[in-house]
Design an enzyme around this catalytic site. Sequence first.
Site, PDB file in Angstrom:
ATOM      1  N   LYS A   1       1.092  -1.125   0.114  1.00  0.00           N
ATOM      2  CA  LYS A   1      -0.028  -0.076   0.537  1.00  0.00           C
ATOM      3  C   LYS A   1       0.828   1.235  -0.400  1.00  0.00           C
ATOM      4  O   LYS A   1       0.774   2.053   0.856  1.00  0.00           O
ATOM      5  CB  LYS A   1      -1.056   0.019   1.233  1.00  0.00           C
ATOM      6  CG  LYS A   1      -2.283  -1.042   1.005  1.00  0.00           C
ATOM      7  CD  LYS A   1      -2.702  -1.099   2.120  1.00  0.00           C
ATOM      8  CE  LYS A   1      -3.485  -2.744   1.966  1.00  0.00           C
ATOM      9  NZ  LYS A   1      -4.365  -2.538   3.281  1.00  0.00           N
TER      10      LYS A   1
ATOM     11  N   GLU B   1      -3.853 -16.073   2.768  1.00  0.00           N
ATOM     12  CA  GLU B   1      -3.945 -15.265   4.152  1.00  0.00           C
ATOM     13  C   GLU B   1      -5.676 -16.214   4.092  1.00  0.00           C
ATOM     14  O   GLU B   1      -5.785 -17.135   3.697  1.00  0.00           O
ATOM     15  CB  GLU B   1      -4.947 -14.413   3.307  1.00  0.00           C
ATOM     16  CG  GLU B   1      -5.571 -13.304   4.140  1.00  0.00           C
ATOM     17  CD  GLU B   1      -6.278 -12.218   3.111  1.00  0.00           C
ATOM     18  OE1 GLU B   1      -7.513 -11.931   3.190  1.00  0.00           O
ATOM     19  OE2 GLU B   1      -5.566 -10.959   2.685  1.00  0.00           O
TER      20      GLU B   1
ATOM     21  N   LYS C   1      -4.096 -14.200  -1.524  1.00  0.00           N
ATOM     22  CA  LYS C   1      -5.269 -13.227  -0.898  1.00  0.00           C
ATOM     23  C   LYS C   1      -6.563 -14.039  -0.504  1.00  0.00           C
ATOM     24  O   LYS C   1      -6.807 -14.558  -1.795  1.00  0.00           O
ATOM     25  CB  LYS C   1      -4.889 -11.681  -0.546  1.00  0.00           C
ATOM     26  CG  LYS C   1      -3.569 -11.193  -0.342  1.00  0.00           C
ATOM     27  CD  LYS C   1      -3.033  -9.775  -0.569  1.00  0.00           C
ATOM     28  CE  LYS C   1      -4.031  -8.982  -0.036  1.00  0.00           C
ATOM     29  NZ  LYS C   1      -4.019  -9.603   1.046  1.00  0.00           N
TER      30      LYS C   1
END
Length: 285
Positions: free
Chosen positions: A137, A202, A169
């Site tokens: 990010k 994840e 993810k």
Amino acid sequence: MQLPYLTTKNINAFIKAALAEDIGDGDHSSLGSIPENAKSKAHLIIKGDGIIAGIELAEKIFNYVDKDLILDFNKQDGDPIENGEIGFSVEGSSRSILSSERLVLNCLQRMSAIATYTHHMNLLIKGSKARLLDTRKTTPLFRLAEKWAVVIGGGVNHRFGLYDMVMLKDNHIDFAGGVKNAINQTVEYLNKNNLKLNIEVEVRSLRELEEVLEVGQVHRVMLDNMLPSDIKQAIKMIGGRFETEASGGITEKTISEIAETGVDYISVGALTHSYKSLDMSLKAI
């Protein structure tokens, strides 16, 4: 600093592109008002408290613009700073100093803010085994500087991009048809293409973690948006088979409790997406 992305090629490419954006076909303000042979001296005035970062990059920017500029540093990357201190002085061509000024300040202000916040968050987990990670990010085309600043502040870089590590993810898992499919298909792809990359997956629940444990073949498990009690249970279930990472909405108020679970890593996107620049200015002496 030995970081894989901090190559001369990458740093120069960043500086070249940033200067082209700012200067274009010429710094006409300086070219018009300052005689070609004029010499000046300026120093960096620090206007806030924190950790300075970007000193090495600033030196590279000045040298890229004009190798004859003379720099005298009072601070080095990672040093604590206070309002009113002088970070460095630069002396030489007035035009060169002025053409470098904004890029140098933009980098220093943003990198120092990231390093300061990273240092602060690290203090909140001091004494635990957890290590603080950044994320992707980041500001487009400014990732090199932002991730560099995280390390200066005492954090650890996660993957740099999509190419140097596999992270499966939630969307990957959903699009692939589940945890097992996502992992198995990824392993097949890596083997087929002779790619030796770590796989992180994840999980959003202990049920998904059970699927990971059944299939294996991963390096790290990201425990996403889990309560500390669930993280502890997940770590117990994993039993040291894989590295563990806590992620998702972790703040100054929650990071200490997360660290106390025994997790290996804590990733915080706010390190690079929610910082406030640390004020500095370059002033003629």
